[in-house]
Enzyme design. Structure first.
Site, PDB file in Angstrom:
ATOM      1  N   ASP A  63      83.707 -39.205 -15.634  1.00  7.95           N
ATOM      2  CA  ASP A  63      82.936 -37.992 -15.317  1.00  7.95           C
ATOM      3  C   ASP A  63      82.366 -38.090 -13.902  1.00  7.95           C
ATOM      4  O   ASP A  63      81.941 -39.169 -13.480  1.00  7.95           O
ATOM      5  CB  ASP A  63      81.746 -37.858 -16.299  1.00  7.95           C
ATOM      6  CG  ASP A  63      82.232 -37.763 -17.751  1.00  7.95           C
ATOM      7  OD1 ASP A  63      83.369 -37.304 -17.955  1.00  7.95           O
ATOM      8  OD2 ASP A  63      81.482 -38.190 -18.647  1.00  7.95           O
ATOM      9  N   ASP A  69      71.791 -38.160 -12.148  1.00  3.65           N
ATOM     10  CA  ASP A  69      72.272 -39.112 -13.169  1.00  3.65           C
ATOM     11  C   ASP A  69      71.874 -40.523 -12.762  1.00  3.65           C
ATOM     12  O   ASP A  69      71.363 -41.316 -13.545  1.00  3.65           O
ATOM     13  CB  ASP A  69      73.816 -39.095 -13.212  1.00  3.65           C
ATOM     14  CG  ASP A  69      74.394 -37.966 -14.022  1.00  3.65           C
ATOM     15  OD1 ASP A  69      75.481 -37.497 -13.666  1.00  3.65           O
ATOM     16  OD2 ASP A  69      73.752 -37.545 -15.006  1.00  3.65           O
ATOM     17  N   GLU A  92      75.857 -44.784 -20.157  1.00  2.00           N
ATOM     18  CA  GLU A  92      77.053 -44.017 -19.809  1.00  2.00           C
ATOM     19  C   GLU A  92      77.460 -44.291 -18.369  1.00  2.00           C
ATOM     20  O   GLU A  92      78.628 -44.242 -18.019  1.00  2.00           O
ATOM     21  CB  GLU A  92      76.804 -42.516 -19.990  1.00  2.00           C
ATOM     22  CG  GLU A  92      78.029 -41.688 -19.630  1.00  2.00           C
ATOM     23  CD  GLU A  92      77.769 -40.203 -19.487  1.00  2.00           C
ATOM     24  OE1 GLU A  92      76.688 -39.839 -18.993  1.00  2.00           O
ATOM     25  OE2 GLU A  92      78.638 -39.429 -19.886  1.00  2.00           O
ATOM     26  N   GLU A  93      76.464 -44.584 -17.516  1.00  2.00           N
ATOM     27  CA  GLU A  93      76.743 -44.720 -16.082  1.00  2.00           C
ATOM     28  C   GLU A  93      77.239 -46.097 -15.689  1.00  2.00           C
ATOM     29  O   GLU A  93      77.569 -46.332 -14.529  1.00  2.00           O
ATOM     30  CB  GLU A  93      75.478 -44.384 -15.270  1.00  2.00           C
ATOM     31  CG  GLU A  93      74.934 -42.978 -15.490  1.00  2.00           C
ATOM     32  CD  GLU A  93      75.986 -41.884 -15.288  1.00  2.00           C
ATOM     33  OE1 GLU A  93      75.831 -40.814 -15.871  1.00  2.00           O
ATOM     34  OE2 GLU A  93      76.985 -42.128 -14.557  1.00  2.00           O
ATOM     35  N   ASP A 115      72.473 -42.290 -22.708  1.00  2.00           N
ATOM     36  CA  ASP A 115      73.064 -41.397 -21.718  1.00  2.00           C
ATOM     37  C   ASP A 115      71.879 -40.904 -20.907  1.00  2.00           C
ATOM     38  O   ASP A 115      71.079 -40.117 -21.399  1.00  2.00           O
ATOM     39  CB  ASP A 115      73.777 -40.232 -22.431  1.00  2.00           C
ATOM     40  CG  ASP A 115      74.405 -39.273 -21.442  1.00  2.00           C
ATOM     41  OD1 ASP A 115      75.128 -38.353 -21.881  1.00  2.00           O
ATOM     42  OD2 ASP A 115      74.164 -39.423 -20.222  1.00  2.00           O
ATOM     43  N   LEU A 117      71.272 -38.900 -18.405  1.00  2.49           N
ATOM     44  CA  LEU A 117      71.080 -37.470 -18.149  1.00  2.49           C
ATOM     45  C   LEU A 117      72.297 -36.714 -18.656  1.00  2.49           C
ATOM     46  O   LEU A 117      73.264 -36.475 -17.945  1.00  2.49           O
ATOM     47  CB  LEU A 117      70.847 -37.215 -16.658  1.00  2.49           C
ATOM     48  CG  LEU A 117      69.886 -36.058 -16.354  1.00  2.49           C
ATOM     49  CD1 LEU A 117      68.514 -36.295 -16.981  1.00  2.49           C
ATOM     50  CD2 LEU A 117      69.726 -35.851 -14.867  1.00  2.49           C
ATOM     51  N   ASP A 118      72.205 -36.331 -19.932  1.00  2.00           N
ATOM     52  CA  ASP A 118      73.339 -35.649 -20.570  1.00  2.00           C
ATOM     53  C   ASP A 118      73.387 -34.187 -20.111  1.00  2.00           C
ATOM     54  O   ASP A 118      72.361 -33.531 -19.993  1.00  2.00           O
ATOM     55  CB  ASP A 118      73.148 -35.709 -22.088  1.00  2.00           C
ATOM     56  CG  ASP A 118      74.200 -34.908 -22.820  1.00  2.00           C
ATOM     57  OD1 ASP A 118      75.370 -35.295 -22.749  1.00  2.00           O
ATOM     58  OD2 ASP A 118      73.847 -33.875 -23.407  1.00  2.00           O
ATOM     59  N   GLU A 274      75.937 -40.908 -27.387  1.00  4.64           N
ATOM     60  CA  GLU A 274      75.736 -39.456 -27.578  1.00  4.64           C
ATOM     61  C   GLU A 274      75.773 -39.120 -29.068  1.00  4.64           C
ATOM     62  O   GLU A 274      74.783 -38.674 -29.653  1.00  4.64           O
ATOM     63  CB  GLU A 274      76.814 -38.664 -26.820  1.00  4.64           C
ATOM     64  CG  GLU A 274      76.649 -38.706 -25.306  1.00  4.64           C
ATOM     65  CD  GLU A 274      77.784 -38.014 -24.540  1.00  4.64           C
ATOM     66  OE1 GLU A 274      78.959 -38.169 -24.935  1.00  4.64           O
ATOM     67  OE2 GLU A 274      77.499 -37.332 -23.543  1.00  4.64           O
TER      68      GLU A 274
HETATM   69  P1  P6P Z   1      82.891 -29.303 -21.925  1.00  3.71           P
HETATM   70  C1  P6P Z   1      78.277 -33.030 -20.793  1.00  3.71           C
HETATM   71  O1  P6P Z   1      79.179 -33.421 -19.773  1.00  3.71           O
HETATM   72  C2  P6P Z   1      78.902 -33.405 -22.124  1.00  3.71           C
HETATM   73  O2  P6P Z   1      79.105 -34.787 -22.182  1.00  3.71           O
HETATM   74  C3  P6P Z   1      78.031 -32.911 -23.261  1.00  3.71           C
HETATM   75  O3  P6P Z   1      76.679 -32.937 -22.964  1.00  3.71           O
HETATM   76  C4  P6P Z   1      78.540 -31.500 -23.493  1.00  3.71           C
HETATM   77  O4  P6P Z   1      78.357 -31.058 -24.824  1.00  3.71           O
HETATM   78  C5  P6P Z   1      80.027 -31.619 -23.155  1.00  3.71           C
HETATM   79  O5  P6P Z   1      80.158 -32.729 -22.264  1.00  3.71           O
HETATM   80  C6  P6P Z   1      80.549 -30.377 -22.479  1.00  3.71           C
HETATM   81  O6  P6P Z   1      81.956 -30.552 -22.346  1.00  3.71           O
HETATM   82  O7  P6P Z   1      84.293 -29.841 -22.040  1.00  3.71           O
HETATM   83  O8  P6P Z   1      82.615 -28.190 -22.937  1.00  3.71           O
HETATM   84  O9  P6P Z   1      82.479 -28.920 -20.523  1.00  3.71           O
END
Ligand code: P6P
Length: 345
Positions: A63, A69, A92-93, A115, A117-118, A274
């Site tokens: 990502d 983040d 995650e990082e 994670d 900063l989700d 997550e």
């Molecule tokens: P998409 C954010 O990057 C994440 O990990 C989650 O928080 C979120 O639900 C999902 O990915 C969004 O993914 O493919 O819908 O953009």
């Protein structure tokens, strides 16, 4: 007006509920609360500082990393390093876990996964983001550095999990296996104050949350369940931040789905930091969390820190309905018939 109960006071009062009531977990939860306040301060003024935007790097999951983040990651690591209660971190990082040296000879008993900063792709457009964390008791020898097996534990082994939502207000929601409680940050006193005691998820709700743009990439059984949600006139709410989307479902009822797709055959979301922490919270609030192959999320074995998983999480009655659709439409005969009619998914 009822008396203010701060997070610190609540954790200490409730630590006797906790099987390992030795004060260490209390200290760990308080340290995470401190890190959340620091992150909140920067998230709330990110637009004023040169910490918006991409950091021109990718994390272990591929990502794109946002500057905030990295800021959030650093703050959480600093707070946990100084807590003396944590012997290791998985984030995650960071591709690998981070062993933490003992402080003054204290043998820390816990590891923390998070994670930081989700949903951080939302930062630049001022949409809410969040921190997700989970806490395990270490399995390895207390006198030695932490090991991978301390992290690759099933979600059912979590001793605590929670999230911080940096939204219209800043809310910390956590569980230690004795129910779920929410605390709103009062910036005038710098304290998280009990605002949502004993949270329970409604048995069903009017919302479903999925990236509808991937509809044609989902397996047919998931498409049929999503068709059912539309037939029931449920409202689609999806902002691309799992912690925000699941928070709405926790409070108002509904179902959040991230099924497997061709791009993510195992699902996109990460099981360790997550899916598992949020599944622990939602189950403690009376809800359910399963993979789109109908396995209970908290029972799933972990093969690596960044293992991905499909997930359906939310109100129990709606998860039961989804399960029925998957069982009904997953059968090979039906799939062959559909492929003939609709073409390969
Ligand atoms: P998409 C954010 O990057 C994440 O990990 C989650 O928080 C979120 O639900 C999902 O990915 C969004 O993914 O493919 O819908 O953009």
């Amino acid at each position: 007006m009822s008396r203010i109960v701060t997070l610190d006071e609540f954790i200490i009062k409730r630590q006797n509920d906790f099987q390992y009531a030795t004060g260490e977990l209390t200290g760990l939860l308080r340290d995470i609360g401190v890190a959340a306040k620091i992150i909140n301060r920067e998230v709330n003024k990110a637009g004023l500082l040169n910490i918006l935007g991409a950091a021109k790097s990718e994390n272990a999951s591929g990502d794109t990393v946002q500057k905030l983040d990295l800021y959030a990651n650093d703050k959480l690591i600093d707070c946990l390093k100084n807590s003396g209660e944590c012997c290791g971190i998985a984030s995650e990082e960071n591709e690998h876990f981070i062993p933490i040296k003992e402080i003054e000879g204290k043998k820390a008993k816990y590891v923390v996964v998070f994670d930081p900063l989700d949903g951080s792709s939302n930062i630049d457009v001022n949409v809410s983001v969040g921190t997700i964390f989970g806490i395990f008791r270490r399995k390895s020898d207390l006198s030695k550095p932490c090991e991978m097996k301390d992290f690759l534990q099933k979600g059912s082994e979590l001793v605590a999990s929670g999230y911080v939502l940096y939204g219209t207000s800043t809310l910390l929601v956590y569980t230690t296996g004795r129910g779920v409680n929410g605390f709103t940050l009062d910036p005038t006193i710098g304290e998280f104050c009990l605002s949502h005691p004993d949270i329970k998820i409604p048995n069903r709700g009017n919302y479903y949350s999925v990236n509808q743009g991937y509809y044609l990439k989902f397996d047919i059984e998931m498409r049929r369940y999503i068709d059912h949600c539309c037939d029931e006139n449920l409202r689609l709410r999806y902002i691309g931040s799992m912690v925000s989307d699941v928070h709405r479902i926790l409070f108002q009822g509904g179902i959040f789905l991230y099924p497997n797709t061709r791009k993510f055959p195992q699902g996109k979301l990460r099981l360790l930091y997550e899916c598992n922490p949020l599944a622990f919270i939602v189950e403690q609030a009376g809800g359910k969390a399963m993979s789109c192959q109908l396995e209970r999320i908290l029972d799933l074995p972990l093969g690596d820190l960044h293992q991905r998983m499909s997930i359906a999480i939310g109100s129990p009655d709606m998860l039961d309905e989804m399960k029925e659709f998957v069982e009904r439409y997953k059968v090979p005969e039906y799939k062959e018939e559909v492929v003939e009619k609709e073409g390969a998914s």
